[in-house]
Scaffold this motif. Sequence first.
Motif, PDB file in Angstrom:
ATOM      1  N   UNK A 465       0.834  -1.195   0.000  1.00 46.67           N
ATOM      2  CA  UNK A 465       0.000   0.000   0.000  1.00 46.67           C
ATOM      3  C   UNK A 465       0.867   1.243   0.000  1.00 46.67           C
ATOM      4  N   UNK A 466       0.365   2.288  -0.629  1.00 46.33           N
ATOM      5  CA  UNK A 466       1.061   3.570  -0.590  1.00 46.33           C
ATOM      6  C   UNK A 466       0.967   4.140   0.817  1.00 46.33           C
ATOM      7  N   UNK A 467       1.784   5.124   1.099  1.00 43.58           N
ATOM      8  CA  UNK A 467       1.783   5.706   2.450  1.00 43.58           C
ATOM      9  C   UNK A 467       0.433   6.316   2.783  1.00 43.58           C
ATOM     10  N   UNK A 468      -0.236   6.895   1.769  1.00 41.78           N
ATOM     11  CA  UNK A 468      -1.558   7.480   2.012  1.00 41.78           C
ATOM     12  C   UNK A 468      -2.593   6.387   2.262  1.00 41.78           C
ATOM     13  N   UNK A 469      -2.484   5.284   1.514  1.00 39.68           N
ATOM     14  CA  UNK A 469      -3.442   4.194   1.692  1.00 39.68           C
ATOM     15  C   UNK A 469      -3.244   3.472   3.024  1.00 39.68           C
ATOM     16  N   UNK A 470      -1.992   3.439   3.516  1.00 40.28           N
ATOM     17  CA  UNK A 470      -1.732   2.868   4.838  1.00 40.28           C
ATOM     18  C   UNK A 470      -2.478   3.679   5.900  1.00 40.28           C
ATOM     19  N   UNK A 471      -2.430   5.007   5.763  1.00 41.14           N
ATOM     20  CA  UNK A 471      -3.145   5.878   6.703  1.00 41.14           C
ATOM     21  C   UNK A 471      -4.650   5.704   6.547  1.00 41.14           C
ATOM     22  N   UNK A 472      -5.110   5.584   5.301  1.00 42.75           N
ATOM     23  CA  UNK A 472      -6.545   5.396   5.048  1.00 42.75           C
ATOM     24  C   UNK A 472      -7.052   4.123   5.717  1.00 42.75           C
ATOM     25  N   UNK A 473      -6.255   3.059   5.628  1.00 43.97           N
ATOM     26  CA  UNK A 473      -6.640   1.785   6.238  1.00 43.97           C
ATOM     27  C   UNK A 473      -6.854   1.946   7.737  1.00 43.97           C
ATOM     28  N   UNK A 474      -5.943   2.664   8.404  1.00 48.57           N
ATOM     29  CA  UNK A 474      -6.064   2.874   9.848  1.00 48.57           C
ATOM     30  C   UNK A 474      -7.229   3.800  10.174  1.00 48.57           C
ATOM     31  N   UNK A 475      -7.434   4.814   9.315  1.00 50.12           N
ATOM     32  CA  UNK A 475      -8.547   5.750   9.521  1.00 50.12           C
ATOM     33  C   UNK A 475      -9.882   5.004   9.478  1.00 50.12           C
ATOM     34  N   UNK A 476     -10.020   4.104   8.525  1.00 54.83           N
ATOM     35  CA  UNK A 476     -11.267   3.356   8.371  1.00 54.83           C
ATOM     36  C   UNK A 476     -11.502   2.398   9.538  1.00 54.83           C
ATOM     37  N   UNK A 477     -10.430   2.088  10.269  1.00 54.36           N
ATOM     38  CA  UNK A 477     -10.569   1.241  11.454  1.00 54.36           C
ATOM     39  C   UNK A 477     -11.025   2.040  12.670  1.00 54.36           C
ATOM     40  N   UNK A 478     -11.133   3.355  12.512  1.00 52.38           N
ATOM     41  CA  UNK A 478     -11.613   4.202  13.602  1.00 52.38           C
ATOM     42  C   UNK A 478     -10.536   4.696  14.543  1.00 52.38           C
ATOM     43  N   UNK A 505      -8.836  13.274  -2.675  1.00 53.04           N
ATOM     44  CA  UNK A 505      -9.059  12.118  -3.538  1.00 53.04           C
ATOM     45  C   UNK A 505     -10.483  11.593  -3.447  1.00 53.04           C
ATOM     46  N   UNK A 506     -11.199  12.014  -2.409  1.00 51.68           N
ATOM     47  CA  UNK A 506     -12.555  11.533  -2.205  1.00 51.68           C
ATOM     48  C   UNK A 506     -12.653  10.255  -1.412  1.00 51.68           C
ATOM     49  N   UNK A 507     -11.530   9.810  -0.832  1.00 55.24           N
ATOM     50  CA  UNK A 507     -11.530   8.578  -0.032  1.00 55.24           C
ATOM     51  C   UNK A 507     -12.103   8.789   1.363  1.00 55.24           C
ATOM     52  N   UNK A 508     -12.074  10.033   1.831  1.00 54.15           N
ATOM     53  CA  UNK A 508     -12.636  10.381   3.140  1.00 54.15           C
ATOM     54  C   UNK A 508     -13.627  11.515   2.936  1.00 54.15           C
ATOM     55  N   UNK A 509     -14.828  11.348   3.468  1.00 58.02           N
ATOM     56  CA  UNK A 509     -15.858  12.382   3.311  1.00 58.02           C
ATOM     57  C   UNK A 509     -15.666  13.494   4.328  1.00 58.02           C
ATOM     58  N   UNK A 510     -16.294  14.631   4.048  1.00 60.21           N
ATOM     59  CA  UNK A 510     -16.235  15.752   4.972  1.00 60.21           C
ATOM     60  C   UNK A 510     -16.778  15.360   6.345  1.00 60.21           C
ATOM     61  N   UNK A 515     -14.651  12.882  12.865  1.00 63.51           N
ATOM     62  CA  UNK A 515     -14.377  11.907  13.935  1.00 63.51           C
ATOM     63  C   UNK A 515     -12.993  12.118  14.554  1.00 63.51           C
ATOM     64  N   UNK A 516     -12.129  12.879  13.854  1.00 63.88           N
ATOM     65  CA  UNK A 516     -10.779  13.124  14.364  1.00 63.88           C
ATOM     66  C   UNK A 516     -10.735  14.271  15.367  1.00 63.88           C
ATOM     67  N   UNK A 517     -11.790  15.068  15.410  1.00 62.49           N
ATOM     68  CA  UNK A 517     -11.811  16.237  16.284  1.00 62.49           C
ATOM     69  C   UNK A 517     -12.197  15.804  17.696  1.00 62.49           C
ATOM     70  N   UNK A 518     -11.308  16.010  18.669  1.00 61.24           N
ATOM     71  CA  UNK A 518     -11.605  15.580  20.033  1.00 61.24           C
ATOM     72  C   UNK A 518     -12.544  16.565  20.714  1.00 61.24           C
ATOM     73  N   UNK A 519     -12.962  16.181  21.920  1.00 62.36           N
ATOM     74  CA  UNK A 519     -13.966  16.971  22.645  1.00 62.36           C
ATOM     75  C   UNK A 519     -13.522  18.398  22.900  1.00 62.36           C
ATOM     76  N   UNK A 520     -12.268  18.569  23.321  1.00 64.15           N
ATOM     77  CA  UNK A 520     -11.792  19.902  23.678  1.00 64.15           C
ATOM     78  C   UNK A 520     -11.723  20.819  22.464  1.00 64.15           C
TER      79      UNK A 520
END
Length: 567
Positions: A465-478, A505-510, A515-520
């Motif tokens: 996997x490309x470096x971006x796809x490696x990150x995408x894989x982890x992102x999709x795991x939550x 690229x359209x792999x992650x929606x707006x 989900x990455x934004x924490x409570x604070x």
Amino acid sequence: MTQDQALQILKTGANVFLTGEPGSGKTHTLRTYIKYLKSHNIEPSVTASTGIAATHIHGLTIHSWSGIGAKDNISKYDIEYITSREYIAKRIVKAKVLIIDEISMLSSSTLTSISIICKNIRGGHEPFGGLQVILVGDFFQLPPINKTNYRPDNFDYENNSNGDDFAFYSNIWKESKFVTCYLSEQHRQDDAVLLSVLGAIRENNVGEIHLEHLRKRYNKKLDDEFIKQTKLFTHNVKVDELNNLELNKLSNKKHIFNMTHKGKANHVENLIRGCLSPETLELKLNARVMCTKNNSQRGFVNGTLGIVIGYGEFNNYPIIKTQSGSEILIEPMSWQIEDEGKVKAEITQVPLRLAWAITVHKSQGMSLDNATIDLSKTFVCGQGYVALSRVRTLAGINLIGMNQKALSVHPDILKKDIEFKDASYDAEVVFAKIPKEDMVAMHRQFILSNGGTIDTVNKEKIKKLSTHDETLKLFKQGLKLDEMARERNIKITSILDHIYVLMERGDISNHEVLQLVDNNLSKDLNKIYTVFNELGHEKLSPVYEHLKGKFTYDDLRLARIVYKTTL
């Protein structure tokens, strides 16, 4: 030492002491190694010095695993009795790798006893009968519990009788020739001021500037009014008293959830003792609670705070509202003891506990956004350090008491810590000189010598996997930002760059990126947007300075990504 360097050493089969500051990734590194062993059909024996710690890593207490029970020292009769117990002998004979977590709380005599039992059952003269042994922990945290002296009413702090009982004083520690891997990365706190205070405690160099930082947190009203902060106390009595008091103040109907269990009685007892959720959980609407398990799919982790706002229509399980505004149905989950790849015992309960207050002891291993901390009755080394290091930022601390013992550390630990750091540096140098092909051969040999299997799949046929796809894989795991960065061993800044590309690229929606934004940070997005509108968002330095450093650059980078989704 980085996590990857430590993993490379672990894979050689060397005995390892894995240490580092809270948040440095000890547990993550340990879990990665366990996963690696299992992928090669080697089932490690996963244990910990306490029930709580054992529960966190799905293992046994080392006392139960070795058969020594509550004993610190064992006699010849004890050895004969333990080695004659077939299931204990079978377990230890089949073991390949022994992991002991929270080593700071294990006495030297207990460590010696474990080695004696292993040698008598496995034969030979090597420590622990020739097992690879991995000790994990931080000696600045809670020390061994001495049954007669670990009580606040008679604890002699200046002449701590536990002082000569640290595990590293055992002759077995020296004979085992542990390679020290001192992790240096930090994944829990990104608050430079709090890190400076914690660092000063570790160096016994707490000065006026550090005390002033803490004084500014005395009786401090924290920003979040939705959930009052969890209170950390040094004594169980105070915790139970406050939680029951607050629950009884609520006039709503009480809902009761009883724990279920299966398996051998002694294993079940260990699980119950280590579980942060009580056997009988009593809740009411508006009760303040804390999640006691991780469930990324549901949107909560061990330490997530919330308020009970209702109950499920069909199953009557509690619904909580978290600080971020999420409403989550909390269904029962299981805690298990695994041994040799089999589930030996299991308990099931709603993964919640009342969270107006918890003990410092039970907070060890947690990460909290905020906490009210009472250290006025600190009575043992490590309590103050553990409490303060649970919280991610100094701004999340409300300090309501602190005695002169709270920031002190045992002099033996100060001296030993220097030795550990030097030993870790030496290990880095030595292992760095080993050619890559030789290191791979060592890893392979360790797997084969323990009856493991080597993957024979032609790796050239596996598309990388490309470096971006490696990150995408982890992102999709939550996974969260810091978890993705830790998993990939790169900086959060790089992860954020990948996220932006993946959105383009359209792999992650707006919607997904939220989900990455924490409570604070979510509470302050509009404030940051206002500054973006005034100063622009291409250069972050003016924004950082305008906001007087309240947010890290990574916070601003994430806010900018979210901001662009609204344009």
